[in-house]
Write an enzyme that holds these catalytic residues in place. Structure first.
Site, PDB file in Angstrom:
ATOM      1  N   CYS A   1     -10.829   0.556  -0.133  1.00  0.00           N
ATOM      2  CA  CYS A   1     -11.308   0.205   1.285  1.00  0.00           C
ATOM      3  C   CYS A   1     -11.941   1.376   1.891  1.00  0.00           C
ATOM      4  CB  CYS A   1     -10.112  -0.355   2.162  1.00  0.00           C
ATOM      5  SG  CYS A   1     -10.258  -0.517   3.712  1.00  0.00           S
TER       6      CYS A   1
ATOM      7  N   CYS B   1      -3.139  -3.099   4.318  1.00  0.00           N
ATOM      8  CA  CYS B   1      -3.407  -3.731   5.720  1.00  0.00           C
ATOM      9  C   CYS B   1      -3.491  -5.220   5.892  1.00  0.00           C
ATOM     10  CB  CYS B   1      -4.883  -3.330   6.078  1.00  0.00           C
ATOM     11  SG  CYS B   1      -6.264  -3.591   4.984  1.00  0.00           S
TER      12      CYS B   1
END
Ligand SMILES: Nc1ncnc2c1ncn2[C@@H]1O[C@H](COP(=O)(O)OP(=O)(O)OP(=O)(O)O)[C@@H](O)[C@H]1O
Length: 395
Positions: free
Chosen positions: A112, A211
């Site tokens: 990410c 997340c």
């Protein structure tokens, strides 16, 4: 805070435009405030990486956005929003699933950072006129005097919070375009500033885990995307001791969740995952946290992301971490076709394929890559290092 005017003497903070990634958390709130306080032109950018379509209680993005907006208002800066959900899905999530399917335990936060925060986000911030982006990561950067446009990635000053492990795959030219205002501070100081400024985020708990999974149960989440493949749990000598619901739910070195117990002939010592036999869909478990089968002498990795763009040498000694927060370990690194070979001075517990090995020279993060194979004391080296399959050697 890293002083950009040292790197760019012509620039003063007043005409340096910084777009801060504001997550609605305490670290990025304080990062934005510190930049404003230092006189930069600051704006925030809240990004959405995950399209919540299940409307469940796990959807925290709206609360996070409201918190980011409240902090931006308190500081007196504009907050932009953007969705990188498509990029996240294509460049992070699909890879995450395929790694799980292949029996490895990936770290999506590293990808990410590489693909979304320091690529899609950074590129978008440039279209908003950013000279720099900033994040609330606990890391630091240091411009390289004889390599304009490149910077070194350094550990954050707070040893308990250092996040360089997650940032190692970001190239030095992108690090050079990033400011890490809280990297120079310890976490309690960051919370103190947030409280002093009256930010709604001052007592928000640190985000944990991945997340997009948030607070939901990891197993339930994964089940939506990958079919479970139950199989046997065995001892190293092939005795069946239980059943697992899918190899992907287990991590090397893990104790919890094996559901083994009450086997009178084995005693009470807890069981740990030592190995995944993908070809037979079997999980190998051992008893005792320090069982020798849990310790690796070395590893081979896939391609390495070097922050500097190239390795320091063909072979070198340095420190390494095979997981976040692990104390630095002494090792020797040798470049091989498609990756590196790492030999540890001390055997390492629970080195896990799919996780990343990250190299350090003091505070400087050199880079790292994904662990592909490991070997133990007394075991033949992986085929990639010998050119022959271990079975063939003994045939
Ligand atoms: N949704 C988001 N939008 C914009 N930036 C983000 C977002 N999520 C994370 N970031 C940026 O990445 C940094 C590190 O994110 P991470 O998820 O590790 O949170 P953290 O260390 O708990 O920080 P914070 O307290 O700011 O949430 C954040 O400080 C922020 O700058």
């Amino acid at each position: 805070m890293t002083n950009t005017s040292e790197a760019h003497p012509a620039n003063s903070t007043a005409n340096t435009r910084v777009i801060v990634g504001m997550s609605g958390g305490v670290d990025s709130s304080v990062a934005a405030w510190l930049l404003k306080d230092h006189g930069y032109q600051v704006e925030g950018l809240f990004m959405k990486n995950w399209d919540e379509d299940d409307g469940t209680e796990y959807c925290t993005a709206m609360t996070d956005l409201a918190d980011a907006q409240a902090v931006a208002d308190a500081i007196g800066i504009k907050l932009h929003t953007a969705s990188f959900a498509a990029e996240y899905w294509d460049r992070v999530f699909e890879h995450f699933l395929s790694e799980y399917q292949a029996g490895r335990t990936p770290n999506p936060d590293i990808l990410c950072n590489k693909e979304v925060k320091f690529r899609a986000f950074l590129d978008y911030a440039v279209t908003l006129g950013a000279d720099y982006i900033a994040t609330g990561h606990y890391a630091r950067q240091r411009p390289i005097a004889d390599a304009p446009g490149k910077a070194q990635l350094l550990k954050g000053l707070d040893p308990n919070k250092d996040q360089s492990y997650f940032l190692h795959a970001v190239s030095g030219d992108r690090i050079a375009r990033t400011l890490f205002p809280v990297g120079e501070l310890e976490k309690p100081e960051v919370r103190r500033i947030a409280e002093q400024q009256g930010f709604v985020t001052h007592d928000k708990k640190d985000s944990t885990g991945i997340c997009f999974i948030g607070e939901r149960k990891f197993k339930d989440f994964l089940k939506q995307y990958l079919p479970a493949q139950p199989g046997d749990i065995e001892t190293p000598d092939g005795q069946k001791i239980g059943r697992h619901q899918g190899l992907m739910y287990h991590t090397i070195g893990q104790r919890q969740g094996l559901g083994i117990g009450g086997l009178s002939e084995f005693g009470d010592e807890p069981w740990y995952v030592a190995q995944k036999d993908l070809s037979r869909n079997v999980l190998i478990a051992v008893q005792g946290k320090h069982h020798p089968l849990l310790f690796s002498r070395g590893l081979v990795s896939g391609p390495i992301d070097w922050v500097a763009g190239e390795p320091p040498a063909q072979s070198f000694r340095c420190k390494a971490k095979t997981r976040y927060r692990q104390p630095d370990q002494d090792c020797e690194v040798v470049l091989i076709e498609g990756g590196v070979r790492v030999d540890f001075d001390d055997a390492q517990r629970a080195v896990t394929p799919g996780q990343s090995v990250v190299f350090y020279d003091g505070d400087v993060c050199l880079g790292g890559g994904v662990i592909e194979e490991t070997w133990r004391d007394g075991e033949p080296l992986p085929a990639r290092l010998t050119g022959t399959r271990p079975q063939e050697e003994t045939a």
